[in-house]
Design an enzyme around this catalytic site. Structure first.
Site, PDB file in Angstrom:
ATOM      1  NE  ARG A 287      65.399  39.838 -25.105  1.00  0.00           N
ATOM      2  CZ  ARG A 287      64.916  40.588 -25.438  1.00  0.00           C
ATOM      3  NH1 ARG A 287      64.114  41.546 -24.587  1.00  0.00           N
ATOM      4  NH2 ARG A 287      64.090  40.328 -26.765  1.00  0.00           N
TER       5      ARG A 287
ATOM      6  CE  LYS B 179      75.989  21.556 -15.060  1.00  0.00           C
ATOM      7  NZ  LYS B 179      76.760  20.192 -14.805  1.00  0.00           N
TER       8      LYS B 179
ATOM      9  CD  GLU C 130      73.611  11.378  -9.126  1.00  0.00           C
ATOM     10  OE1 GLU C 130      74.524  11.851  -8.689  1.00  0.00           O
ATOM     11  OE2 GLU C 130      73.182  11.850  -9.883  1.00  0.00           O
TER      12      GLU C 130
ATOM     13  CE  LYS D 277      74.797  20.872  -8.084  1.00  0.00           C
ATOM     14  NZ  LYS D 277      73.668  20.053  -8.940  1.00  0.00           N
TER      15      LYS D 277
ATOM     16  CD  GLU E 179      80.405  20.749 -15.197  1.00  0.00           C
ATOM     17  OE1 GLU E 179      79.469  20.934 -14.605  1.00  0.00           O
ATOM     18  OE2 GLU E 179      80.443  20.307 -16.254  1.00  0.00           O
TER      19      GLU E 179
ATOM     20  NE  ARG F 139      77.371  22.958 -10.934  1.00  0.00           N
ATOM     21  CZ  ARG F 139      75.930  23.434 -11.627  1.00  0.00           C
ATOM     22  NH1 ARG F 139      76.589  24.541 -11.422  1.00  0.00           N
ATOM     23  NH2 ARG F 139      74.640  23.089 -11.090  1.00  0.00           N
TER      24      ARG F 139
ATOM     25  CG  ASN G 178      79.947  15.605 -14.267  1.00  0.00           C
ATOM     26  OD1 ASN G 178      78.594  15.594 -14.538  1.00  0.00           O
ATOM     27  ND2 ASN G 178      80.928  16.668 -15.401  1.00  0.00           N
TER      28      ASN G 178
ATOM     29  CG  HIS H 258      77.616  11.729 -13.878  1.00  0.00           C
ATOM     30  ND1 HIS H 258      77.775  11.131 -12.055  1.00  0.00           N
ATOM     31  CD2 HIS H 258      76.429  12.513 -13.303  1.00  0.00           C
ATOM     32  CE1 HIS H 258      76.895  11.880 -11.666  1.00  0.00           C
ATOM     33  NE2 HIS H 258      75.985  12.228 -12.342  1.00  0.00           N
TER      34      HIS H 258
ATOM     35  CG  HIS I 259      76.314  10.131 -20.853  1.00  0.00           C
ATOM     36  ND1 HIS I 259      76.578   9.750 -22.599  1.00  0.00           N
ATOM     37  CD2 HIS I 259      74.891  10.725 -20.539  1.00  0.00           C
ATOM     38  CE1 HIS I 259      75.757  10.178 -22.405  1.00  0.00           C
ATOM     39  NE2 HIS I 259      74.287  10.619 -22.178  1.00  0.00           N
TER      40      HIS I 259
ATOM     41  CG  HIS J 107      70.817   9.826 -13.227  1.00  0.00           C
ATOM     42  ND1 HIS J 107      72.104  10.186 -14.547  1.00  0.00           N
ATOM     43  CD2 HIS J 107      71.334  10.669 -12.334  1.00  0.00           C
ATOM     44  CE1 HIS J 107      72.852  11.007 -14.410  1.00  0.00           C
ATOM     45  NE2 HIS J 107      72.727  11.587 -13.104  1.00  0.00           N
TER      46      HIS J 107
HETATM   47  P1  NAD Z   1      61.871  12.357 -11.992  1.00  0.00           P
HETATM   48  O1  NAD Z   1      61.874  13.552 -11.640  1.00  0.00           O
HETATM   49  O2  NAD Z   1      61.400  11.574 -13.206  1.00  0.00           O
HETATM   50  O3  NAD Z   1      60.849  11.672 -10.802  1.00  0.00           O
HETATM   51  C1  NAD Z   1      61.251   9.467 -10.487  1.00  0.00           C
HETATM   52  C2  NAD Z   1      59.402   9.537 -10.383  1.00  0.00           C
HETATM   53  O4  NAD Z   1      58.983   9.643  -9.224  1.00  0.00           O
HETATM   54  C3  NAD Z   1      58.916  10.438 -11.207  1.00  0.00           C
HETATM   55  O5  NAD Z   1      58.076   9.163 -11.329  1.00  0.00           O
HETATM   56  C4  NAD Z   1      58.127  11.350 -10.566  1.00  0.00           C
HETATM   57  O6  NAD Z   1      56.466  11.003 -10.706  1.00  0.00           O
HETATM   58  C5  NAD Z   1      57.855  10.714  -9.241  1.00  0.00           C
HETATM   59  N1  NAD Z   1      57.862  11.307  -8.075  1.00  0.00           N
HETATM   60  C6  NAD Z   1      58.656  12.732  -7.492  1.00  0.00           C
HETATM   61  N2  NAD Z   1      58.417  12.576  -6.329  1.00  0.00           N
HETATM   62  C7  NAD Z   1      57.845  11.968  -5.565  1.00  0.00           C
HETATM   63  C8  NAD Z   1      57.188  11.490  -4.300  1.00  0.00           C
HETATM   64  N3  NAD Z   1      57.229  12.327  -3.722  1.00  0.00           N
HETATM   65  N4  NAD Z   1      56.492  10.662  -3.847  1.00  0.00           N
HETATM   66  C9  NAD Z   1      56.495   9.320  -5.592  1.00  0.00           C
HETATM   67  N5  NAD Z   1      56.934   9.478  -6.646  1.00  0.00           N
HETATM   68  C10 NAD Z   1      57.234  10.484  -6.404  1.00  0.00           C
HETATM   69  O7  NAD Z   1      63.261  12.062 -12.169  1.00  0.00           O
HETATM   70  P2  NAD Z   1      64.660  12.334 -10.665  1.00  0.00           P
HETATM   71  O8  NAD Z   1      65.606  11.132 -10.789  1.00  0.00           O
HETATM   72  O9  NAD Z   1      63.895  12.828  -9.795  1.00  0.00           O
HETATM   73  O10 NAD Z   1      64.731  13.372 -11.252  1.00  0.00           O
HETATM   74  C11 NAD Z   1      66.282  12.704 -12.991  1.00  0.00           C
HETATM   75  C12 NAD Z   1      66.232  13.880 -14.409  1.00  0.00           C
HETATM   76  O11 NAD Z   1      67.003  15.034 -13.250  1.00  0.00           O
HETATM   77  C13 NAD Z   1      66.872  13.622 -15.867  1.00  0.00           C
HETATM   78  O12 NAD Z   1      66.153  14.330 -15.928  1.00  0.00           O
HETATM   79  C14 NAD Z   1      68.200  14.372 -14.999  1.00  0.00           C
HETATM   80  O13 NAD Z   1      68.939  14.461 -16.051  1.00  0.00           O
HETATM   81  C15 NAD Z   1      67.616  15.692 -14.277  1.00  0.00           C
HETATM   82  N6  NAD Z   1      69.108  15.913 -13.484  1.00  0.00           N
HETATM   83  C16 NAD Z   1      69.431  17.033 -13.247  1.00  0.00           C
HETATM   84  C17 NAD Z   1      70.373  17.806 -12.404  1.00  0.00           C
HETATM   85  C18 NAD Z   1      71.037  18.927 -12.331  1.00  0.00           C
HETATM   86  O14 NAD Z   1      72.027  19.452 -11.930  1.00  0.00           O
HETATM   87  N7  NAD Z   1      69.603  20.071 -12.921  1.00  0.00           N
HETATM   88  C19 NAD Z   1      71.294  16.701 -11.678  1.00  0.00           C
HETATM   89  C20 NAD Z   1      70.851  15.639 -12.162  1.00  0.00           C
HETATM   90  C21 NAD Z   1      69.731  14.938 -13.032  1.00  0.00           C
HETATM   91  N1  GLY Z   2      75.181  17.778 -11.294  1.00  0.00           N
HETATM   92  C1  GLY Z   2      75.407  18.121 -11.622  1.00  0.00           C
HETATM   93  C2  GLY Z   2      75.985  20.045 -11.404  1.00  0.00           C
HETATM   94  O1  GLY Z   2      75.121  19.672 -10.694  1.00  0.00           O
HETATM   95  O2  GLY Z   2      76.892  20.382 -11.592  1.00  0.00           O
END
Ligand code: NAD
Ligand code: GLY
Length: 372
Positions: free
Chosen positions: A126, A148, A190, A232, A242, A247, A251, A254, A258, A272
Protein backbone atom coordinates in the site's frame (compact mmCIF):
# COMPACT_ATOMS: atom_id res chain seq x y z
CA UNK A 1 24.52 22.69 -6.27
CA UNK A 2 20.86 23.70 -6.26
CA UNK A 3 18.14 22.33 -3.99
CA UNK A 4 14.51 23.00 -4.88
CA UNK A 5 11.72 22.04 -2.52
CA UNK A 6 8.47 20.60 -3.79
CA UNK A 7 6.24 21.88 -0.99
CA UNK A 8 3.35 19.54 -0.30
CA UNK A 9 1.42 19.19 2.92
CA UNK A 10 3.27 16.50 4.92
CA UNK A 11 4.97 15.12 1.81
CA UNK A 12 7.46 17.82 0.86
CA UNK A 13 10.67 16.68 -0.75
CA UNK A 14 13.83 18.12 -2.23
CA UNK A 15 15.11 18.03 -5.78
CA UNK A 16 18.90 18.21 -5.67
CA UNK A 17 20.84 19.22 -8.79
CA UNK A 18 24.57 18.62 -8.54
CA UNK A 19 27.20 17.80 -11.18
CA UNK A 20 28.94 14.54 -10.31
CA UNK A 21 26.24 13.63 -7.76
CA UNK A 22 26.18 10.03 -8.97
CA UNK A 23 29.70 9.45 -7.65
CA UNK A 24 28.79 10.95 -4.25
CA UNK A 25 25.57 9.01 -3.83
CA UNK A 26 26.69 7.68 -0.44
CA UNK A 27 26.49 11.19 1.03
CA UNK A 28 23.82 12.75 -1.21
CA UNK A 29 21.43 9.84 -0.72
CA UNK A 30 22.48 8.99 2.86
CA UNK A 31 19.14 9.69 4.47
CA UNK A 32 17.24 7.57 1.94
CA UNK A 33 19.41 4.44 2.37
CA UNK A 34 18.47 1.54 4.67
CA UNK A 35 19.58 2.08 8.26
CA UNK A 36 19.87 -1.49 9.60
CA UNK A 37 23.32 -2.09 11.05
CA UNK A 38 23.67 -5.87 10.86
CA UNK A 39 25.00 -7.53 7.67
CA UNK A 40 25.42 -6.06 4.19
CA UNK A 41 22.65 -3.60 3.45
CA UNK A 42 20.95 -4.18 0.10
CA UNK A 43 19.74 -1.20 -1.93
CA UNK A 44 17.19 -1.95 -4.68
CA UNK A 45 17.74 -0.18 -7.99
CA UNK A 46 15.49 -0.27 -11.05
CA UNK A 47 17.15 0.66 -14.35
CA UNK A 48 16.86 -0.08 -18.02
CA UNK A 49 19.61 -2.03 -19.77
CA UNK A 50 21.21 1.18 -21.04
CA UNK A 51 21.28 3.10 -17.77
CA UNK A 52 22.37 0.02 -15.84
CA UNK A 53 25.29 -0.54 -18.23
CA UNK A 54 26.32 3.12 -18.09
CA UNK A 55 25.90 3.91 -14.41
CA UNK A 56 25.57 0.83 -12.19
CA UNK A 57 29.31 0.60 -11.51
CA UNK A 58 29.52 4.24 -10.43
CA UNK A 59 26.54 3.77 -8.16
CA UNK A 60 27.84 0.50 -6.68
CA UNK A 61 31.33 2.00 -6.17
CA UNK A 62 29.85 5.02 -4.39
CA UNK A 63 27.76 2.91 -2.01
CA UNK A 64 30.14 0.00 -1.28
CA UNK A 65 32.41 1.77 1.23
CA UNK A 66 29.36 2.43 3.42
CA UNK A 67 28.57 -1.30 3.51
CA UNK A 68 25.83 -1.20 0.90
CA UNK A 69 25.26 -3.72 -1.88
CA UNK A 70 23.17 -2.76 -4.89
CA UNK A 71 20.52 -5.14 -6.26
CA UNK A 72 19.28 -4.56 -9.80
CA UNK A 73 15.97 -5.04 -11.58
CA UNK A 74 16.70 -4.32 -15.22
CA UNK A 75 14.11 -3.74 -17.96
CA UNK A 76 14.46 -3.46 -21.72
CA UNK A 77 14.73 0.18 -22.82
CA UNK A 78 11.51 1.63 -24.21
CA UNK A 79 7.81 2.01 -23.45
CA UNK A 80 7.31 -1.77 -23.38
CA UNK A 81 8.55 -1.78 -19.78
CA UNK A 82 5.53 0.21 -18.63
CA UNK A 83 3.32 -2.89 -18.76
CA UNK A 84 1.28 -5.09 -16.42
CA UNK A 85 3.72 -7.98 -16.99
CA UNK A 86 6.84 -6.01 -16.02
CA UNK A 87 5.00 -4.34 -13.12
CA UNK A 88 4.07 -7.79 -11.75
CA UNK A 89 7.66 -9.02 -12.01
CA UNK A 90 8.97 -5.86 -10.36
CA UNK A 91 6.52 -6.10 -7.45
CA UNK A 92 7.38 -9.78 -6.92
CA UNK A 93 11.09 -8.95 -7.00
CA UNK A 94 10.65 -6.16 -4.43
CA UNK A 95 8.58 -8.43 -2.18
CA UNK A 96 11.29 -11.08 -2.51
CA UNK A 97 13.83 -8.55 -1.26
CA UNK A 98 11.65 -7.92 1.77
CA UNK A 99 11.11 -4.23 1.05
CA UNK A 100 9.18 -2.57 3.85
CA UNK A 101 6.99 0.53 3.69
CA UNK A 102 9.79 2.66 5.13
CA UNK A 103 12.38 1.54 2.56
CA UNK A 104 13.17 3.42 -0.63
CA UNK A 105 13.52 1.92 -4.08
CA UNK A 106 15.86 3.83 -6.43
CA UNK A 107 14.75 4.51 -10.02
CA UNK A 108 17.80 5.11 -12.24
CA UNK A 109 16.71 5.99 -15.77
CA UNK A 110 14.41 8.03 -17.95
CA UNK A 111 10.68 8.57 -17.61
CA UNK A 112 9.93 4.93 -18.37
CA UNK A 113 11.93 3.62 -15.39
CA UNK A 114 10.64 6.43 -13.14
CA UNK A 115 6.97 5.93 -14.05
CA UNK A 116 7.17 2.14 -13.67
CA UNK A 117 9.10 2.22 -10.38
CA UNK A 118 6.92 4.95 -8.92
CA UNK A 119 3.74 3.04 -9.73
CA UNK A 120 5.13 -0.21 -8.27
CA UNK A 121 6.06 1.70 -5.10
CA UNK A 122 2.59 3.25 -4.89
CA UNK A 123 0.99 -0.20 -4.58
CA UNK A 124 3.70 -2.23 -2.83
CA UNK A 125 2.43 -2.88 0.70
CA UNK A 126 0.00 0.00 0.00
CA UNK A 127 2.90 2.34 -0.62
CA UNK A 128 6.65 2.34 -0.02
CA UNK A 129 9.21 5.04 -0.68
CA UNK A 130 11.17 5.70 -3.84
CA UNK A 131 13.93 8.00 -4.99
CA UNK A 132 14.15 9.27 -8.53
CA UNK A 133 17.58 9.51 -10.18
CA UNK A 134 16.49 10.73 -13.64
CA UNK A 135 18.96 10.25 -16.48
CA UNK A 136 17.22 11.89 -19.45
CA UNK A 137 16.58 15.63 -19.81
CA UNK A 138 12.86 14.91 -20.07
CA UNK A 139 12.90 12.98 -16.81
CA UNK A 140 15.07 15.60 -15.07
CA UNK A 141 12.85 18.56 -15.94
CA UNK A 142 9.47 16.88 -15.95
CA UNK A 143 8.62 13.26 -15.21
CA UNK A 144 10.69 12.71 -12.04
CA UNK A 145 9.05 15.66 -10.26
CA UNK A 146 5.40 15.80 -9.28
CA UNK A 147 4.43 12.24 -8.45
CA UNK A 148 2.60 11.13 -11.58
CA UNK A 149 3.32 7.41 -12.04
CA UNK A 150 1.80 5.02 -14.56
CA UNK A 151 1.97 2.08 -16.89
CA UNK A 152 0.44 1.65 -20.35
CA UNK A 153 -2.29 -0.79 -21.41
CA UNK A 154 -3.80 -1.87 -24.71
CA UNK A 155 -6.33 0.98 -24.32
CA UNK A 156 -3.66 3.67 -24.22
CA UNK A 157 -0.65 5.27 -22.57
CA UNK A 158 -0.51 6.07 -18.85
CA UNK A 159 -4.11 4.96 -18.26
CA UNK A 160 -3.27 2.93 -15.14
CA UNK A 161 -1.41 4.88 -12.51
CA UNK A 162 -1.35 6.79 -9.26
CA UNK A 163 -0.12 10.00 -7.73
CA UNK A 164 2.79 8.91 -5.54
CA UNK A 165 5.41 11.48 -4.66
CA UNK A 166 9.07 10.42 -4.42
CA UNK A 167 11.06 10.83 -1.21
CA UNK A 168 13.66 12.78 -3.19
CA UNK A 169 14.83 13.55 -6.72
CA UNK A 170 18.60 13.43 -7.28
CA UNK A 171 19.79 15.00 -10.53
CA UNK A 172 23.28 14.72 -11.96
CA UNK A 173 23.34 16.85 -15.16
CA UNK A 174 26.59 15.13 -16.19
CA UNK A 175 24.74 11.91 -17.05
CA UNK A 176 23.22 13.79 -19.99
CA UNK A 177 26.64 13.62 -21.69
CA UNK A 178 25.82 10.07 -22.79
CA UNK A 179 22.25 10.86 -23.87
CA UNK A 180 21.74 10.70 -27.66
CA UNK A 181 21.22 14.17 -29.19
CA UNK A 182 17.73 13.31 -30.39
CA UNK A 183 16.63 12.37 -26.84
CA UNK A 184 18.29 15.55 -25.56
CA UNK A 185 16.26 17.66 -27.99
CA UNK A 186 13.07 15.80 -27.09
CA UNK A 187 13.62 16.68 -23.41
CA UNK A 188 14.46 20.25 -24.39
CA UNK A 189 10.92 20.61 -25.78
CA UNK A 190 9.66 20.30 -22.19
CA UNK A 191 12.15 23.00 -21.08
CA UNK A 192 10.79 25.34 -23.78
CA UNK A 193 7.31 24.50 -22.54
CA UNK A 194 7.97 26.14 -19.16
CA UNK A 195 9.01 29.36 -20.90
CA UNK A 196 6.05 29.36 -23.24
CA UNK A 197 3.46 28.53 -20.62
CA UNK A 198 4.42 30.90 -17.84
CA UNK A 199 7.80 32.61 -18.01
CA UNK A 200 8.46 35.06 -20.87
CA UNK A 201 11.89 36.00 -19.46
CA UNK A 202 12.98 32.34 -19.41
CA UNK A 203 11.68 31.94 -22.98
CA UNK A 204 13.79 34.91 -24.04
CA UNK A 205 16.80 33.43 -22.25
CA UNK A 206 16.25 30.15 -24.11
CA UNK A 207 16.04 32.00 -27.44
CA UNK A 208 19.58 33.24 -26.72
CA UNK A 209 21.04 30.22 -24.88
CA UNK A 210 19.16 27.18 -26.18
CA UNK A 211 22.08 25.88 -28.18
CA UNK A 212 24.37 26.08 -25.13
CA UNK A 213 21.83 23.98 -23.22
CA UNK A 214 21.67 21.44 -26.04
CA UNK A 215 25.49 21.34 -26.14
CA UNK A 216 25.35 20.52 -22.39
CA UNK A 217 27.40 23.56 -21.38
CA UNK A 218 27.28 23.12 -17.60
CA UNK A 219 26.12 26.54 -16.42
CA UNK A 220 23.46 26.91 -19.16
CA UNK A 221 22.28 23.35 -18.63
CA UNK A 222 21.99 23.69 -14.87
CA UNK A 223 20.16 27.02 -15.20
CA UNK A 224 17.68 25.46 -17.66
CA UNK A 225 17.09 22.40 -15.46
CA UNK A 226 16.75 24.40 -12.24
CA UNK A 227 14.40 27.00 -13.77
CA UNK A 228 12.23 24.24 -15.23
CA UNK A 229 12.03 22.39 -11.91
CA UNK A 230 11.26 25.58 -9.99
CA UNK A 231 8.33 26.14 -12.35
CA UNK A 232 7.12 22.57 -12.03
CA UNK A 233 7.53 22.57 -8.24
CA UNK A 234 5.41 25.75 -7.96
CA UNK A 235 2.70 24.29 -10.15
CA UNK A 236 2.64 20.91 -8.38
CA UNK A 237 2.57 22.60 -4.95
CA UNK A 238 -0.47 24.58 -6.08
CA UNK A 239 -2.40 21.79 -7.76
CA UNK A 240 -0.89 18.39 -6.92
CA UNK A 241 -3.79 16.32 -8.28
CA UNK A 242 -4.53 18.45 -11.36
CA UNK A 243 -7.94 19.49 -10.11
CA UNK A 244 -7.86 23.31 -10.25
CA UNK A 245 -6.60 23.74 -13.81
CA UNK A 246 -3.16 25.02 -12.77
CA UNK A 247 -1.27 21.72 -13.25
CA UNK A 248 -3.14 21.20 -16.53
CA UNK A 249 -1.06 24.08 -17.94
CA UNK A 250 1.81 21.56 -18.08
CA UNK A 251 -0.13 19.89 -20.87
CA UNK A 252 0.61 22.76 -23.28
CA UNK A 253 1.20 21.20 -26.69
CA UNK A 254 0.16 17.77 -25.44
CA UNK A 255 -3.34 17.54 -26.97
CA UNK A 256 -2.09 18.21 -30.50
CA UNK A 257 1.07 16.24 -29.68
CA UNK A 258 -0.80 13.22 -28.41
CA UNK A 259 -2.88 13.08 -31.61
CA UNK A 260 0.35 13.15 -33.65
CA UNK A 261 1.91 10.42 -31.51
CA UNK A 262 -1.21 8.28 -31.88
CA UNK A 263 -1.23 8.82 -35.65
CA UNK A 264 2.43 7.74 -35.87
CA UNK A 265 1.74 4.70 -33.69
CA UNK A 266 3.69 5.95 -30.63
CA UNK A 267 6.80 4.94 -32.52
CA UNK A 268 10.33 6.23 -32.97
CA UNK A 269 9.02 8.19 -35.95
CA UNK A 270 8.00 10.89 -33.48
CA UNK A 271 9.32 10.90 -29.90
CA UNK A 272 7.02 12.27 -27.18
CA UNK A 273 9.06 15.48 -26.82
CA UNK A 274 9.10 15.99 -30.59
CA UNK A 275 5.32 15.62 -30.68
CA UNK A 276 5.01 18.11 -27.80
CA UNK A 277 7.25 20.58 -29.66
CA UNK A 278 5.12 20.41 -32.79
CA UNK A 279 2.01 20.44 -30.59
CA UNK A 280 3.17 23.72 -29.04
CA UNK A 281 3.65 25.25 -32.50
CA UNK A 282 0.12 24.14 -33.43
CA UNK A 283 -1.30 25.48 -30.14
CA UNK A 284 0.40 28.82 -30.83
CA UNK A 285 -0.83 28.96 -34.43
CA UNK A 286 -4.33 27.95 -33.39
CA UNK A 287 -4.28 30.66 -30.70
CA UNK A 288 -3.29 33.16 -33.42
CA UNK A 289 -6.14 31.93 -35.63
CA UNK A 290 -8.54 32.66 -32.75
CA UNK A 291 -7.07 36.15 -32.58
CA UNK A 292 -5.71 35.59 -29.07
CA UNK A 293 -1.99 35.51 -29.85
CA UNK A 294 -0.15 37.81 -32.23
CA UNK A 295 1.14 36.31 -35.49
CA UNK A 296 4.62 37.51 -34.41
CA UNK A 297 4.51 35.59 -31.11
CA UNK A 298 3.24 32.44 -32.85
CA UNK A 299 6.19 32.77 -35.26
CA UNK A 300 8.59 33.25 -32.32
CA UNK A 301 7.37 30.00 -30.78
CA UNK A 302 7.87 28.14 -34.07
CA UNK A 303 11.31 29.70 -34.61
CA UNK A 304 12.77 28.73 -31.23
CA UNK A 305 11.54 25.18 -31.73
CA UNK A 306 12.93 24.96 -35.27
CA UNK A 307 16.25 26.49 -34.13
CA UNK A 308 16.72 23.68 -31.64
CA UNK A 309 16.26 21.04 -34.34
CA UNK A 310 12.79 19.99 -33.18
CA UNK A 311 9.94 19.52 -35.65
CA UNK A 312 8.02 22.76 -36.14
CA UNK A 313 6.14 22.12 -39.39
CA UNK A 314 3.48 19.43 -39.50
CA UNK A 315 3.49 19.43 -43.33
CA UNK A 316 7.17 18.43 -43.32
CA UNK A 317 6.26 15.16 -41.57
CA UNK A 318 4.52 14.04 -44.77
CA UNK A 319 1.81 12.27 -42.81
CA UNK A 320 -0.88 10.55 -44.80
CA UNK A 321 -3.67 11.94 -42.63
CA UNK A 322 -6.22 14.73 -42.28
CA UNK A 323 -7.69 17.00 -39.62
CA UNK A 324 -10.65 14.75 -38.87
CA UNK A 325 -8.42 11.72 -38.25
CA UNK A 326 -6.19 13.71 -35.89
CA UNK A 327 -9.20 15.12 -34.05
CA UNK A 328 -10.56 11.61 -33.72
CA UNK A 329 -7.46 10.72 -31.70
CA UNK A 330 -8.20 13.74 -29.50
CA UNK A 331 -11.68 12.37 -28.80
CA UNK A 332 -9.95 9.44 -27.04
CA UNK A 333 -7.72 11.76 -25.00
CA UNK A 334 -7.99 11.02 -21.27
CA UNK A 335 -8.67 14.71 -20.67
CA UNK A 336 -11.92 14.47 -22.69
CA UNK A 337 -14.80 15.52 -20.43
CA UNK A 338 -18.14 13.73 -20.11
CA UNK A 339 -19.89 16.78 -21.60
CA UNK A 340 -17.99 16.09 -24.85
CA UNK A 341 -15.63 19.05 -24.41
CA UNK A 342 -11.87 18.80 -24.53
CA UNK A 343 -9.97 21.50 -22.63
CA UNK A 344 -7.22 23.00 -24.83
CA UNK A 345 -4.13 24.77 -23.58
CA UNK A 346 -3.74 27.89 -25.69
CA UNK A 347 -1.65 31.07 -25.54
CA UNK A 348 -2.51 34.73 -25.01
CA UNK A 349 1.15 35.68 -25.23
CA UNK A 350 4.61 34.18 -24.74
CA UNK A 351 4.54 33.02 -21.12
CA UNK A 352 0.74 33.24 -20.88
CA UNK A 353 -0.92 29.88 -21.35
CA UNK A 354 -4.56 29.39 -20.41
CA UNK A 355 -7.13 26.66 -20.61
CA UNK A 356 -9.86 27.14 -23.22
CA UNK A 357 -13.05 25.13 -22.76
CA UNK A 358 -14.85 26.55 -25.80
CA UNK A 359 -12.81 24.89 -28.54
CA UNK A 360 -14.94 23.13 -31.15
CA UNK A 361 -13.21 20.01 -32.42
CA UNK A 362 -14.64 20.59 -35.93
CA UNK A 363 -12.84 23.92 -36.00
CA UNK A 364 -9.61 22.22 -34.89
CA UNK A 365 -10.02 19.69 -37.73
CA UNK A 366 -10.44 22.52 -40.26
CA UNK A 367 -7.38 24.29 -38.84
CA UNK A 368 -5.30 21.11 -39.10
CA UNK A 369 -6.41 20.53 -42.70
CA UNK A 370 -4.99 23.97 -43.48
CA UNK A 371 -1.68 23.09 -41.80
CA UNK A 372 -1.14 19.64 -43.30
P1 NAD B 1 12.98 6.75 -21.76
O1 NAD B 1 12.90 6.49 -20.31
O2 NAD B 1 12.44 5.72 -22.67
O3 NAD B 1 14.48 7.07 -22.15
C1 NAD B 1 14.79 7.35 -23.49
C2 NAD B 1 16.00 6.55 -23.96
O4 NAD B 1 17.18 7.11 -23.40
C3 NAD B 1 15.98 5.08 -23.53
O5 NAD B 1 16.44 4.30 -24.60
C4 NAD B 1 17.00 5.04 -22.39
O6 NAD B 1 17.62 3.78 -22.26
C5 NAD B 1 17.98 6.08 -22.82
N1 NAD B 1 18.73 6.72 -21.74
C6 NAD B 1 18.26 7.14 -20.55
N2 NAD B 1 19.20 7.82 -19.89
C7 NAD B 1 20.31 7.80 -20.66
C8 NAD B 1 21.61 8.34 -20.54
N3 NAD B 1 21.96 9.11 -19.50
N4 NAD B 1 22.52 8.11 -21.52
C9 NAD B 1 22.17 7.38 -22.62
N5 NAD B 1 20.94 6.88 -22.81
C10 NAD B 1 20.01 7.09 -21.84
O7 NAD B 1 12.22 8.11 -22.17
P2 NAD B 1 12.00 9.51 -21.47
O8 NAD B 1 11.86 10.45 -22.60
O9 NAD B 1 12.98 9.77 -20.41
O10 NAD B 1 10.59 9.33 -20.76
C11 NAD B 1 9.43 9.05 -21.49
C12 NAD B 1 8.42 8.47 -20.55
O11 NAD B 1 8.12 9.43 -19.53
C13 NAD B 1 7.10 8.13 -21.20
O12 NAD B 1 6.68 6.87 -20.77
C14 NAD B 1 6.15 9.19 -20.70
O13 NAD B 1 4.81 8.74 -20.61
C15 NAD B 1 6.72 9.48 -19.35
N6 NAD B 1 6.41 10.81 -18.80
C16 NAD B 1 5.96 10.87 -17.55
C17 NAD B 1 5.70 12.09 -16.97
C18 NAD B 1 5.25 12.16 -15.55
O14 NAD B 1 4.89 13.25 -15.08
N7 NAD B 1 5.29 11.07 -14.83
C19 NAD B 1 5.89 13.27 -17.70
C20 NAD B 1 6.39 13.18 -19.00
C21 NAD B 1 6.64 11.93 -19.55
N1 GLY C 1 3.98 16.08 -17.12
C1 GLY C 1 2.77 16.69 -16.71
C2 GLY C 1 2.56 16.69 -15.24
O1 GLY C 1 3.40 16.27 -14.49
O2 GLY C 1 1.53 17.10 -14.81
Amino acid sequence: MAVIEVALDGRSYDVTIESGLMERLDTVAAKYLPRKIEGPRKVPFVADATTQKLYSSAVADALRPGGYETEWFVVEPGEGAKSWAVLERLCDWLLGLGITRTDNVFALGGGVVGDLTGFACSILKRGCGFVQIPTTLLAQVDSSVGGKTAINTAAGKNLIGAFHQPAAVLIDPMVLDTLPDREMRAGYAEVLKYGLLGDAAFFKWLEANGNAVLRREPSALIHAIATSIEAKARIVAEDERETSGVRALLNLGHTFGHALEAETGFSDRLLHGEAVALGMVLAARYSARRGELSIEDAARAAEVIAASGLPSDIAALNMDTNGERLVDHMRHDKKMESAGTLPFLLLRGIGEAYMARDVALDDVAQFLDGEL
